[in-house]
Write an enzyme that holds these catalytic residues in place. Structure first.
Site, short mmCIF file in Angstrom:
data_model
loop_
_atom_site.label_atom_id
_atom_site.label_comp_id
_atom_site.label_asym_id
_atom_site.label_seq_id
_atom_site.Cartn_x
_atom_site.Cartn_y
_atom_site.Cartn_z
N ASN A 156 3.66 -1.32 6.38
CA ASN A 156 4.24 -1.98 5.51
C ASN A 156 3.86 -1.95 3.96
O ASN A 156 4.90 -1.91 3.14
CB ASN A 156 4.11 -3.61 5.78
CG ASN A 156 4.49 -4.31 4.79
OD1 ASN A 156 5.95 -4.69 4.57
ND2 ASN A 156 3.64 -4.95 4.05
N ARG B 21 0.24 -9.99 0.94
CA ARG B 21 1.42 -10.81 0.43
C ARG B 21 2.59 -10.34 1.05
O ARG B 21 2.51 -9.34 1.58
CB ARG B 21 1.04 -11.34 -1.17
CG ARG B 21 1.32 -9.82 -1.73
CD ARG B 21 1.09 -10.12 -3.19
NE ARG B 21 1.16 -8.89 -4.00
CZ ARG B 21 2.08 -8.41 -4.85
NH1 ARG B 21 3.27 -9.18 -4.73
NH2 ARG B 21 1.99 -7.26 -5.64
N TYR C 222 11.21 6.42 -4.60
CA TYR C 222 11.16 5.33 -3.64
C TYR C 222 12.27 5.81 -2.47
O TYR C 222 11.80 5.47 -1.18
CB TYR C 222 11.63 3.90 -4.30
CG TYR C 222 11.34 2.80 -3.39
CD1 TYR C 222 10.29 2.22 -3.15
CD2 TYR C 222 12.63 2.48 -2.68
CE1 TYR C 222 10.15 1.21 -2.22
CE2 TYR C 222 12.64 1.10 -1.88
CZ TYR C 222 11.45 0.53 -1.77
OH TYR C 222 11.12 -0.71 -0.82
N ASP D 199 -7.12 1.23 0.68
CA ASP D 199 -6.01 1.88 -0.24
C ASP D 199 -5.40 2.91 0.95
O ASP D 199 -6.06 3.93 1.21
CB ASP D 199 -6.49 2.81 -1.25
CG ASP D 199 -5.33 3.36 -2.15
OD1 ASP D 199 -4.24 3.57 -1.44
OD2 ASP D 199 -5.48 3.89 -3.30
N VAL D 200 -4.20 2.53 1.42
CA VAL D 200 -3.98 3.33 2.61
C VAL D 200 -3.19 4.72 2.16
O VAL D 200 -2.86 5.50 3.15
CB VAL D 200 -2.77 2.66 3.45
CG1 VAL D 200 -3.17 1.39 4.16
CG2 VAL D 200 -1.60 1.98 2.73
N ILE E 287 15.15 -8.47 -0.29
CA ILE E 287 14.64 -9.38 0.12
C ILE E 287 13.73 -10.23 -1.03
O ILE E 287 13.20 -9.37 -1.70
CB ILE E 287 13.37 -9.00 1.35
CG1 ILE E 287 14.11 -8.02 2.36
CG2 ILE E 287 12.93 -10.06 1.80
CD1 ILE E 287 15.15 -8.77 3.08
#
Ligand code: NAP
Length: 248
Positions: free
Chosen positions: A91, A16, A156, A64-65, A189
């Site tokens: 991403n 998504r 973050y 799960d990257v 965004i």
């Protein structure tokens, strides 16, 4: 027109949001896409949507990257299906916001692992086949807060600043092999990530953006399409901000 026919792309966190829109843009341009997400059902839904919309191959891969074993398996599956990966888009990302003094160690670790370690793990898997092919495009999704910081987002913004350092370093390491490594730094965004903001917060943000509005996932996807295509062949180690002029 950008033509990605016979190209293959793997996009993490593409069930998504921005990742899905990037996958859609690349598929629309002709690429076969591997939709990777932590949630297999979301990935499957997006893959079948894109396959029926554009008629190219679209496979779903659960990973799960932030976990090396998952990333290894994800590349085995994608390479098994496509035999090459021309474009990798790192991403997948999350937020766990809070002021530093109240930030929990587990929230620091989680954000750094999912947002930054994941890119290291995916790049490490991707560069081998890209080096053999002597070509490849790696696109890391950073953020403007990795450039300018943001109160309440120490974890973050550190992860996104790390993403930019990783991008520039890998660009230097792999330039001679014709592997381009670039980053996109989106501003604010409209996705599930920013849906958490109140209308008042969104209005305050918009007032700081020269274009006076939040962006759409498509704005980021258009930049990814350019970086994934031959039009960017002489561009590496760069950070493209897609932010309505917020950072300049
Ligand atoms: P989003 O709507 O929350 O989508 C993130 C996607 O990543 C989801 O599909 C999510 O899966 C997946 N994901 C989360 N943890 C994962 C993991 N461990 N392994 C694999 N996939 C995982 O977020 P978004 O707004 O599209 O953001 C996409 C990227 O753009 C992120 O890197 C974000 O930091 C960056 N970005 C966003 C903005 C913005 O304003 N939206 C601004 C700057 C940068 P589930 O839904 O199944 O959990």
């Amino acid at each position: 027109m950008i033509d990605l026919k016979s190209k293959t792309a793997l996009i993490t966190g593409s069930g998504r949001g921005i990742g899905k829109e990037i996958a859609r843009k690349l598929a629309q341009a002709g690429a076969d896409v591997a939709i990777s997400d932590i949630d297999l059902e979301t990935a499957k839904a997006t893959a079948s949507e894109l396959a029926s919309e554009f008629g190219h191959k679209a496979i779903a891969v659960a990973a799960d990257v932030s976990k090396a074993a998952d990333v290894k398996k994800m590349f085995e599956e994608a390479l098994g299906a496509f035999s090459k990966i021309d474009i990798l888009v790192n991403n997948a990302g999350i937020t766990r916001d809070g002021l530093l003094m109240r930030m929990k160690e587990e929230d620091w670790d989680l954000v750094l692992n999912i947002n930054l370690k994941s890119a290291f793990l995916c790049c490490r898997e991707a560069v081998r086949p890209m080096m053999s092919a002597r070509s490849g495009k790696i696109i890391n999704i950073a953020s403007v807060v990795g450039l300018m910081g943001n109160a309440g987002q120490a974890n973050y913004s550190a992860s996104k600043a790390g993403m930019i350092g990783l991008t520039k370093t890998l660009a230097r390491e792999f330039a001679s092999r014709s592997i381009n490594v670039n980053a996109i730094a989106p501003g604010f965004i409209r996705t599930a990530m920013t849906d958490k903001l109140t209308d008042a917060e969104k209005e305050k943000l918009s007032s700081q953006i020269p274009m006076a509005k939040l962006g759409d996932p498509l704005d980021v996807a258009n930049a990814a399409l350019f970086l994934g295509s031959g039009l960017s062949d002489y561009i590496t180690g760069q950070v493209i901000t897609v932010d309505g002029g917020l950072v300049m």
